[in-house]
Design a protein around this motif. Structure first.
Motif, PDB file in Angstrom:
ATOM      1  N   ILE A  91       8.263  -2.768  -6.040  1.00  0.00           N
ATOM      2  CA  ILE A  91       8.052  -3.884  -5.095  1.00  0.00           C
ATOM      3  C   ILE A  91       9.302  -4.741  -4.982  1.00  0.00           C
ATOM      4  N   LEU A  92       9.916  -5.058  -6.128  1.00  0.00           N
ATOM      5  CA  LEU A  92      11.111  -5.904  -6.113  1.00  0.00           C
ATOM      6  C   LEU A  92      12.234  -5.235  -5.326  1.00  0.00           C
ATOM      7  N   ARG A  93      12.466  -3.950  -5.560  1.00  0.00           N
ATOM      8  CA  ARG A  93      13.539  -3.251  -4.852  1.00  0.00           C
ATOM      9  C   ARG A  93      13.228  -3.114  -3.356  1.00  0.00           C
ATOM     10  N   ARG A  94      11.984  -2.840  -3.009  1.00  0.00           N
ATOM     11  CA  ARG A  94      11.623  -2.677  -1.593  1.00  0.00           C
ATOM     12  C   ARG A  94      11.740  -3.991  -0.840  1.00  0.00           C
ATOM     13  N   PHE A  95      11.326  -5.088  -1.481  1.00  0.00           N
ATOM     14  CA  PHE A  95      11.435  -6.391  -0.816  1.00  0.00           C
ATOM     15  C   PHE A  95      12.889  -6.759  -0.589  1.00  0.00           C
ATOM     16  N   GLU A  96      13.772  -6.404  -1.511  1.00  0.00           N
ATOM     17  CA  GLU A  96      15.192  -6.696  -1.319  1.00  0.00           C
ATOM     18  C   GLU A  96      15.752  -5.925  -0.112  1.00  0.00           C
ATOM     19  N   ARG A  97      15.312  -4.646   0.037  1.00  0.00           N
ATOM     20  CA  ARG A  97      15.802  -3.867   1.170  1.00  0.00           C
ATOM     21  C   ARG A  97      15.216  -4.366   2.484  1.00  0.00           C
ATOM     22  N   GLU A  98      13.955  -4.809   2.436  1.00  0.00           N
ATOM     23  CA  GLU A  98      13.297  -5.269   3.655  1.00  0.00           C
ATOM     24  C   GLU A  98      13.643  -6.719   3.987  1.00  0.00           C
ATOM     25  N   GLY A  99      14.342  -7.408   3.125  1.00  0.00           N
ATOM     26  CA  GLY A  99      14.703  -8.809   3.380  1.00  0.00           C
ATOM     27  C   GLY A  99      13.553  -9.764   3.207  1.00  0.00           C
ATOM     28  N   ILE A 100      12.567  -9.373   2.468  1.00  0.00           N
ATOM     29  CA  ILE A 100      11.436 -10.258   2.214  1.00  0.00           C
ATOM     30  C   ILE A 100      11.748 -11.059   0.957  1.00  0.00           C
ATOM     31  N   GLU A 101      11.666 -12.346   1.088  1.00  0.00           N
ATOM     32  CA  GLU A 101      12.054 -13.241  -0.004  1.00  0.00           C
ATOM     33  C   GLU A 101      10.842 -13.548  -0.887  1.00  0.00           C
ATOM     34  N   ILE A 102      11.108 -13.445  -2.175  1.00  0.00           N
ATOM     35  CA  ILE A 102      10.105 -13.875  -3.154  1.00  0.00           C
ATOM     36  C   ILE A 102      10.504 -15.277  -3.591  1.00  0.00           C
ATOM     37  N   PRO A 103       9.789 -16.318  -3.190  1.00  0.00           N
ATOM     38  CA  PRO A 103      10.248 -17.707  -3.432  1.00  0.00           C
ATOM     39  C   PRO A 103      10.027 -18.110  -4.876  1.00  0.00           C
ATOM     40  N   TYR A 104      10.686 -19.182  -5.209  1.00  0.00           N
ATOM     41  CA  TYR A 104      10.452 -19.815  -6.503  1.00  0.00           C
ATOM     42  C   TYR A 104      10.158 -21.275  -6.243  1.00  0.00           C
ATOM     43  N   THR A 105       9.571 -21.930  -7.129  1.00  0.00           N
ATOM     44  CA  THR A 105       9.119 -23.307  -6.937  1.00  0.00           C
ATOM     45  C   THR A 105      10.315 -24.237  -6.814  1.00  0.00           C
ATOM     46  N   LEU A 121       0.829  -1.208   0.000  1.00  0.00           N
ATOM     47  CA  LEU A 121       0.000   0.000   0.000  1.00  0.00           C
ATOM     48  C   LEU A 121       0.861   1.255   0.000  1.00  0.00           C
ATOM     49  N   GLU A 122       1.983   1.210   0.696  1.00  0.00           N
ATOM     50  CA  GLU A 122       2.866   2.374   0.706  1.00  0.00           C
ATOM     51  C   GLU A 122       3.434   2.637  -0.687  1.00  0.00           C
ATOM     52  N   ILE A 123       3.788   1.583  -1.389  1.00  0.00           N
ATOM     53  CA  ILE A 123       4.342   1.752  -2.745  1.00  0.00           C
ATOM     54  C   ILE A 123       3.286   2.321  -3.690  1.00  0.00           C
ATOM     55  N   VAL A 124       2.062   1.791  -3.675  1.00  0.00           N
ATOM     56  CA  VAL A 124       1.040   2.252  -4.617  1.00  0.00           C
ATOM     57  C   VAL A 124       0.539   3.638  -4.262  1.00  0.00           C
ATOM     58  N   ASP A 125       0.575   4.003  -2.981  1.00  0.00           N
ATOM     59  CA  ASP A 125       0.160   5.355  -2.607  1.00  0.00           C
ATOM     60  C   ASP A 125       1.112   6.413  -3.128  1.00  0.00           C
ATOM     61  N   ALA A 126       2.335   6.028  -3.419  1.00  0.00           N
ATOM     62  CA  ALA A 126       3.309   7.002  -3.934  1.00  0.00           C
ATOM     63  C   ALA A 126       3.137   7.268  -5.423  1.00  0.00           C
ATOM     64  N   VAL A 127       2.268   6.536  -6.098  1.00  0.00           N
ATOM     65  CA  VAL A 127       2.040   6.725  -7.537  1.00  0.00           C
ATOM     66  C   VAL A 127       0.920   7.750  -7.711  1.00  0.00           C
ATOM     67  N   PRO A 128       1.188   8.900  -8.339  1.00  0.00           N
ATOM     68  CA  PRO A 128       0.153   9.944  -8.430  1.00  0.00           C
ATOM     69  C   PRO A 128      -1.019   9.573  -9.334  1.00  0.00           C
ATOM     70  N   GLU A 129      -0.818   8.688 -10.321  1.00  0.00           N
ATOM     71  CA  GLU A 129      -1.905   8.346 -11.250  1.00  0.00           C
ATOM     72  C   GLU A 129      -2.951   7.426 -10.626  1.00  0.00           C
ATOM     73  N   VAL A 130      -2.637   6.820  -9.481  1.00  0.00           N
ATOM     74  CA  VAL A 130      -3.574   5.884  -8.854  1.00  0.00           C
ATOM     75  C   VAL A 130      -4.676   6.668  -8.162  1.00  0.00           C
ATOM     76  N   LEU A 131      -5.926   6.271  -8.408  1.00  0.00           N
ATOM     77  CA  LEU A 131      -7.069   6.943  -7.801  1.00  0.00           C
ATOM     78  C   LEU A 131      -7.156   6.621  -6.314  1.00  0.00           C
ATOM     79  N   ARG A 132      -7.629   7.616  -5.559  1.00  0.00           N
ATOM     80  CA  ARG A 132      -7.823   7.412  -4.128  1.00  0.00           C
ATOM     81  C   ARG A 132      -9.246   6.995  -3.808  1.00  0.00           C
ATOM     82  N   ASN A 133     -10.110   7.122  -4.780  1.00  0.00           N
ATOM     83  CA  ASN A 133     -11.486   6.670  -4.592  1.00  0.00           C
ATOM     84  C   ASN A 133     -11.949   6.025  -5.897  1.00  0.00           C
TER      85      ASN A 133
END
Length: 827
Positions: free
Chosen positions: A782-796, A730-742
């Protein structure tokens, strides 16, 4: 309105009609009765008009009857004047056409009367209730009017028959007059020449006296008009000639810098130079004659002589120009026929001499008529002229003018082709034999046709060859006009080729429309005959029961073209001014533009067809007769057309919308009558029939607006904090000005995957066209933020376990495998 202002008879009529209606109701009158009363009222309103039409028609027939009597008297009085008889025949044919038109008009009125009588019904028989008096009165009036019209129609048919007989009689008289003049026999004796010599001396004296008195009269009493006429004639001649050279100078001048002009160039120069110069001289001479006559300089006895003199000058000039254009005696590179220089000069002089002799014969004949010389003088002149032309033709047959095989125009030539000398000798001998036999009129007629008709036919032939050469593919682009159009208008090869076709057809039409009337005039037809034929050809061509008017068809085509241009201009003006300034979306603009186009072209078709003289009711009958066949044979086309109209009116999608139908997805580019064009995102145009879009589900991403919801699936490894993941997204998408708030963005925890926790980020965009760019940017963040936060995106992940086969020792399997590996190099 004050009651006292209403006339008493009108009040009485209204009262009577009211009582009749109530009486009919009380008597249980049937609906046809009331229909008959309504028809009676309408007939009373039209009674004055019908009577006025009948009175006017009777007066017209009376005038036509008097005109026919006048024509019959004029025919008997001018029985020897062929030109006057031709005019009388044209007037008689006009009367026939008027009577046919009147009969057609009256027949229409009879049909209307019959229709009204049918609506009124039959009069009541014995035992039936009586009908209203007004109905009986109206029926009697209609019957009387029909009887009166039948009498008028019978009278018109009788007048038409009389006029037709008069026209046929005039035609027979003219034919007999021509035959008598052509085959009149004259005894050729020495006394004839003696009498002709005496008459010639008398004619010279009378002609000198007439010209002297006229010149004296004109100089003493008409000095200013004479000088003004001469000055204006010269000015008109200079204007004609200078204008012709300015407009057509490039086409009538021979460029001596060209070592070897092309055949097309030679043809064009020959035809243009002959036509332009002779037409300019004809315009100058006609203007001179009209000015002299308009200033009252010419007397009645001198006017025919001046006219004949001008005609003689034009005729000789025309033949000389044509001879020079075709033979080119001193310029062999411009010559159109394969002749030697000597042969071209001799043939040219021979043709000019024949033209001068023939022209002088007619000119002196006019002088003889003006000074009332005896007929024997005209016979003697025609005898001499025909004999000279016959001798020249025989002499030409012994020439050797054909170019030698080596092509040297200065070398001695070869004889004519085998058939041509024989033809020349036969014609020359025929002229001499006719002269010796005493048929001077026939000899004069044949000699005139040889010179004048031959010259006109050669001109027409050159014109047809020029048109054929110009219309050949690629030929027009090599001409001076084609090069000029290519330079100024930037026309390409295809446009120049089409212009060449039009130019060729124009040359064909000009050559035929100019040459054929001249030939008809030389063959004894009068101007009135030619005008009548041309008028009929362009306005009244009858094929069975159908009458076609070429002028009407051309006018209808021009009106349709004008309507088409006006429609396109209105479309452009409304779209670029009204719609654009109103900031209407593209779809509405396209619908309005298409609707205006359909309406304008439909009106243009109706106006053009009506102007062409085609009866729309006949077309309606044909259309109704063919409707069943069209319904079966063209049902798909009609279905697509109606579906196209529905799409334009209902507008489930419009131009510019993003639609999905079946396997097709793309942007709507055009909605036409039959199909809709959709352009995919790979720039492929797909044509979809309109009926498919009406009868099948169609997805429209931009039907109401361009708002679109975007989804981005996100998976994280087991052990990650779900609430933290949701907050980061939500923090990432809120930073995009084109995204509607309603409506606001949100994240769904959608599933526990096999090796991941599955989330979906959902947000709305104001313009769907920005979705791809924004989704790519959000995924990158999202990819860059997850790398900084240490959140792993798994693969099969997959674990492979090798199991032994049932019934076999695993140790032996391992040992056998090792033996194969060790002995592998020796194999």
């Amino acid at each position: 309105m004050n009651r006292s202002s209403v006339p008493f008879p009108m009040m009485l009529r209204a009262l009577v009609m009211t009582l009749v209606i109530f009486a009919g109701i009380a008597a249980g009158g049937s609906p046809p009765l009331f229909g008959g009363i309504a028809m009676a009222q309408e007939a009373q309103e039209a009674e004055v008009t019908a009577d006025s039409i009948n009175i006017e028609m009777r007066d017209k027939l009376g005038g036509i009857r008097q005109q026919l009597e006048t024509l019959q008297e004029a025919m008997q009085r001018d029985v020897r004047d062929d030109a006057r008889l031709a005019e009388l025949r044209v007037q008689a044919e006009e009367i026939v056409a008027q009577m046919q038109e009147a009969s057609a008009t009256l027949a229409t009125r009879v049909q209307q009367i019959q229709a009204r009588l049918t609506d009124l019904g039959e009069p009541p028989q014995g035992g039936q209730p009586p009908e209203p008096p007004l109905v009986t009165e109206e029926r009697n009036k209609l019957l009387n009017e029909r009887a009166e019209i039948n009498v008028i129609v019978e009278d018109a048919e009788q007048l038409s028959s009389t006029a037709t007989q008069l026209a046929n009689t005039i035609t027979t008289i003219r034919r007999n007059l021509f035959t008598q003049t052509l085959f009149r026999h004259t005894e050729i004796t020495p006394q004839l020449f003696t009498d002709a010599g005496d008459a010639y001396v008398t004619e010279l004296r009378r002609f000198g006296n007439a010209m002297g008195s006229w010149l004296s009269f004109a100089w003493k009493y008409k000095t200013l008009p004479l000088l003004a006429a001469v000055f204006l004639s010269l000015a008109a001649g200079l204007i004609f000639l200078s204008g012709a050279y300015r407009l057509f100078g490039r086409f009538i001048r021979r460029d001596h810098a060209d070592g070897g002009p092309s055949y097309l160039r030679r043809l064009t120069v020959a035809f243009a130079s002959t036509v332009v110069r002779t037409m300019s001289l004809a315009a100058f001479l006609a203007a001179s004659y009209l000015l002299l006559e308009g200033f009252s300089v010419l007397r009645s006895d001198i006017a025919p002589i001046i006219a004949a003199l001008f005609g003689f000058i034009w005729f000789v000039y025309f033949v000389s120009r044509l001879t020079y254009a075709v033979l080119a005696p001193n310029e062999p590179e411009w010559r159109l026929v394969r002749l030697t220089d000597r042969g071209a000069r001799l043939i040219g002089w021979a043709v000019i001499v024949m033209a001068v002799v023939n022209g002088l014969d007619y000119f002196f004949g006019t002088i003889s008529e003006a000074v009332a010389s005896p007929l024997i003088l005209t016979i003697a002149r025609s005898l001499v002229a025909s004999s000279i032309i016959g001798i020249i033709l025989i002499a030409l047959s012994f020439m050797r003018p054909v170019l030698a095989k080596e092509g040297d125009p200065t070398a001695p030539g070869r004889p004519w082709p085998r058939f041509l000398p024989l033809t020349l000798r036969l014609i020359g001998a025929l002229l001499l034999f006719a002269v010796l036999a005493g048929y001077i009129g026939f000899a004069r007629f044949v000699s005139t046709q040889i010179v004048l008709t031959g010259a006109v036919l050669v001109t027409i032939y050159i014109g047809l060859l020029s048109g054929k050469a110009v219309s050949k593919q690629g030929a027009f682009g090599r001409t001076a006009m084609g090069e000029r159009l290519a330079q100024r208008l930037k026309w390409g090869e295809v446009a120049l080729d089409q212009a060449g076709l039009v130019a060729g057809l124009a040359i064909y039409a000009f050559a035929l429309l100019t040459g054929i009337p001249l030939i008809l005039l030389t063959w004894g037809f009068q101007v009135a005959d030619i005008e009548s034929w041309f008028y009929r050809f362009f306005t009244d061509i009858t094929i069975g029961n159908i009458t076609i008017s070429l002028v009407g068809i051309v006018g209808g085509i021009l009106l349709f073209g004008l309507g088409y241009l006006v429609t396109r201009w209105v479309q452009k003006w409304v779209d670029s001014n009204v719609m654009a300034r109103s900031q209407v979306d593209v779809g509405v603009r396209n619908s309005v533009k298409t609707g205006i186009g359909y309406l304008g072209i439909g009106l243009a078709v109706i106006i053009g067809v009506s102007a062409a003289g085609i009866n729309l009711s006949s077309l309606a009958l044909v259309a109704s007769a063919l409707s069943v066949g069209i319904g079966f044979g063209l049902q798909n086309v009609v279905s697509n057309f109606v579906s196209g109209l529905i799409l334009l009116v209902e507008r489930p999608f419009k131009v510019g919308d993003h639609v999905v139908t079946g396997t097709t997805e793309g942007i709507v580019k055009r909605i036409s009558v039959r199909a809709t064009e959709i352009e995919t995102f790979r720039k492929q145009s797909i044509i979809v029939p309109n009926s498919d879009l009406i009868n099948s589900p169609v997805g429209n991403w931009t039907h109401r607006n361009k708002i679109q919801r975007s989804e981005i699936p996100v998976s994280v490894a087991y052990g990650s904090d779900p609430e933290r993941v949701i907050a980061i997204l939500l923090e990432i998408v809120d930073a995009v000005p084109e995204v509607l708030r309603n409506p606001e963005p949100h994240v769904d925890f959608v599933a526990f995957g096999a090796s991941s926790l599955d989330f979906e980020l959902r947000f709305h965009l104001a313009d769907y066209s920005d979705g791809l760019r924004i989704r790519n940017g959000v995924r990158t963040d999202i990819l860059r933020r997850f790398e900084r936060e240490g959140i792993e995106i798994p693969y099969t992940r997959q674990d492979i376990m090798i199991l032994p086969r049932p019934g076999r020792d695993p140790a032996n399997d391992r040992r056998g495998t090792e033996d194969k590996v060790e002995g592998g190099d020796g194999v």
